[in-house]
Design a protein around this motif. Structure first.
Motif, PDB file in Angstrom:
ATOM      1  N   MET A  11      -6.407  11.009 -48.684  1.00  0.00           N
ATOM      2  CA  MET A  11      -7.729  11.372 -48.248  1.00  0.00           C
ATOM      3  C   MET A  11      -8.148  10.618 -46.993  1.00  0.00           C
ATOM      4  O   MET A  11      -8.951  11.128 -46.227  1.00  0.00           O
ATOM      5  N   LYS A  12      -7.601   9.449 -46.822  1.00  0.00           N
ATOM      6  CA  LYS A  12      -7.960   8.693 -45.622  1.00  0.00           C
ATOM      7  C   LYS A  12      -7.524   9.420 -44.360  1.00  0.00           C
ATOM      8  O   LYS A  12      -8.269   9.489 -43.383  1.00  0.00           O
ATOM      9  N   GLU A  13      -6.317   9.951 -44.396  1.00  0.00           N
ATOM     10  CA  GLU A  13      -5.806  10.671 -43.225  1.00  0.00           C
ATOM     11  C   GLU A  13      -6.597  11.943 -42.967  1.00  0.00           C
ATOM     12  O   GLU A  13      -6.870  12.285 -41.822  1.00  0.00           O
ATOM     13  N   GLN A  14      -6.960  12.647 -44.028  1.00  0.00           N
ATOM     14  CA  GLN A  14      -7.741  13.867 -43.863  1.00  0.00           C
ATOM     15  C   GLN A  14      -9.104  13.560 -43.256  1.00  0.00           C
ATOM     16  O   GLN A  14      -9.593  14.302 -42.401  1.00  0.00           O
ATOM     17  N   GLY A  15      -9.721  12.475 -43.704  1.00  0.00           N
ATOM     18  CA  GLY A  15     -11.002  12.070 -43.128  1.00  0.00           C
ATOM     19  C   GLY A  15     -10.880  11.745 -41.652  1.00  0.00           C
ATOM     20  O   GLY A  15     -11.738  12.122 -40.844  1.00  0.00           O
ATOM     21  N   LYS A  16      -9.803  11.046 -41.291  1.00  0.00           N
ATOM     22  CA  LYS A  16      -9.585  10.712 -39.880  1.00  0.00           C
ATOM     23  C   LYS A  16      -9.371  11.974 -39.047  1.00  0.00           C
ATOM     24  O   LYS A  16      -9.852  12.070 -37.913  1.00  0.00           O
ATOM     25  N   ILE A  17      -8.643  12.940 -39.604  1.00  0.00           N
ATOM     26  CA  ILE A  17      -8.390  14.190 -38.873  1.00  0.00           C
ATOM     27  C   ILE A  17      -9.697  14.926 -38.620  1.00  0.00           C
ATOM     28  O   ILE A  17      -9.982  15.374 -37.506  1.00  0.00           O
ATOM     29  N   PHE A  18     -10.534  15.053 -39.649  1.00  0.00           N
ATOM     30  CA  PHE A  18     -11.796  15.758 -39.476  1.00  0.00           C
ATOM     31  C   PHE A  18     -12.743  15.017 -38.541  1.00  0.00           C
ATOM     32  O   PHE A  18     -13.446  15.644 -37.744  1.00  0.00           O
ATOM     33  N   LEU A  19     -12.787  13.694 -38.626  1.00  0.00           N
ATOM     34  CA  LEU A  19     -13.653  12.940 -37.721  1.00  0.00           C
ATOM     35  C   LEU A  19     -13.159  13.045 -36.277  1.00  0.00           C
ATOM     36  O   LEU A  19     -13.962  13.156 -35.347  1.00  0.00           O
ATOM     37  N   GLY A  20     -11.840  13.025 -36.085  1.00  0.00           N
ATOM     38  CA  GLY A  20     -11.298  13.219 -34.739  1.00  0.00           C
ATOM     39  C   GLY A  20     -11.584  14.611 -34.207  1.00  0.00           C
ATOM     40  O   GLY A  20     -11.928  14.784 -33.028  1.00  0.00           O
ATOM     41  N   PHE A  21     -11.487  15.608 -35.074  1.00  0.00           N
ATOM     42  CA  PHE A  21     -11.813  16.971 -34.683  1.00  0.00           C
ATOM     43  C   PHE A  21     -13.298  17.087 -34.331  1.00  0.00           C
ATOM     44  O   PHE A  21     -13.676  17.806 -33.402  1.00  0.00           O
ATOM     45  N   ALA A  22     -14.157  16.371 -35.079  1.00  0.00           N
ATOM     46  CA  ALA A  22     -15.598  16.385 -34.784  1.00  0.00           C
ATOM     47  C   ALA A  22     -15.878  15.794 -33.410  1.00  0.00           C
ATOM     48  O   ALA A  22     -16.697  16.328 -32.648  1.00  0.00           O
ATOM     49  N   VAL A  23     -15.208  14.716 -33.062  1.00  0.00           N
ATOM     50  CA  VAL A  23     -15.388  14.103 -31.740  1.00  0.00           C
ATOM     51  C   VAL A  23     -14.938  15.074 -30.652  1.00  0.00           C
ATOM     52  O   VAL A  23     -15.612  15.231 -29.620  1.00  0.00           O
ATOM     53  N   PHE A  24     -13.815  15.749 -30.880  1.00  0.00           N
ATOM     54  CA  PHE A  24     -13.323  16.725 -29.908  1.00  0.00           C
ATOM     55  C   PHE A  24     -14.319  17.872 -29.725  1.00  0.00           C
ATOM     56  O   PHE A  24     -14.610  18.285 -28.599  1.00  0.00           O
ATOM     57  N   ILE A  25     -14.846  18.393 -30.830  1.00  0.00           N
ATOM     58  CA  ILE A  25     -15.802  19.497 -30.735  1.00  0.00           C
ATOM     59  C   ILE A  25     -17.085  19.049 -30.039  1.00  0.00           C
ATOM     60  O   ILE A  25     -17.666  19.805 -29.252  1.00  0.00           O
ATOM     61  N   VAL A  79     -22.268  22.689 -31.465  1.00  0.00           N
ATOM     62  CA  VAL A  79     -22.961  21.525 -32.041  1.00  0.00           C
ATOM     63  C   VAL A  79     -22.986  21.636 -33.567  1.00  0.00           C
ATOM     64  O   VAL A  79     -22.777  20.632 -34.279  1.00  0.00           O
ATOM     65  N   LEU A  80     -23.213  22.844 -34.097  1.00  0.00           N
ATOM     66  CA  LEU A  80     -23.186  23.022 -35.548  1.00  0.00           C
ATOM     67  C   LEU A  80     -21.778  22.812 -36.112  1.00  0.00           C
ATOM     68  O   LEU A  80     -21.619  22.238 -37.194  1.00  0.00           O
ATOM     69  N   ALA A  81     -20.750  23.257 -35.392  1.00  0.00           N
ATOM     70  CA  ALA A  81     -19.372  23.017 -35.828  1.00  0.00           C
ATOM     71  C   ALA A  81     -19.067  21.518 -35.841  1.00  0.00           C
ATOM     72  O   ALA A  81     -18.374  21.027 -36.736  1.00  0.00           O
ATOM     73  N   PHE A  82     -19.604  20.795 -34.841  1.00  0.00           N
ATOM     74  CA  PHE A  82     -19.461  19.340 -34.837  1.00  0.00           C
ATOM     75  C   PHE A  82     -20.087  18.735 -36.085  1.00  0.00           C
ATOM     76  O   PHE A  82     -19.494  17.869 -36.742  1.00  0.00           O
TER      77      PHE A  82
END
Length: 138
Positions: free
Chosen positions: A1-15, A42-45
């Protein structure tokens, strides 16, 4: 779950970076600022940030799984994943109520008078499904 959280947070920064870039880029164009695309980004972020925060927060409270171990095998993640309801009629009630509610947007808001009780009954039944009858926990 740690890796999945990092992936989503990184994707949020990109968006978020793309939303800022898109907003600046469209404001300098001939057509003017394009609000729909910027709002959608912004909503996707926000959605990615919420999912990433949830996964990162939950990862602190649960044991690390095979997905967090870079040397894990696929078979290491085998086994019981949790409890899932074997049968339930409540999603059908929610689907019928939701379909009627969406039809109410098309045909008339009066249709919500019939859809909202069906949705509420289905939601109540689904939430309290294991608190009554033969499936009741002792």
């Amino acid at each position: 779950m740690k890796e999945q959280g990092k992936i989503f947070l990184g994707f949020a920064v990109f968006i978020l970076a793309m939303a800022i870039t898109y907003g600046i880029w469209t404001s300098k164009s001939d057509i003017g600022f394009e609000a729909a695309g910027t709002t959608a980004l912004v909503l996707a972020f926000g959605l990615c940030a919420m999912i990433g925060y949830y996964l990162a927060f939950t990862a602190r409270r649960v044991d690390s799984g095979a997905g967090d171990n870079p040397e894990a095998e696929v078979a290491d993640d085998a086994g019981e994943l949790g409890f899932f309801a074997p049968h339930s009629w409540q999603p059908l009630a929610l689907a019928i109520g939701g379909a009627l509610a969406f039809c109410g947007v098309i045909f008339g808001w009066w249709l919500l008078w019939w859809s909202l009780p069906i949705i509420l009954i289905g939601l109540y039944g689904w939430v309290f499904e294991f608190y009554r009858g033969e499936d009741q926990n002792q």
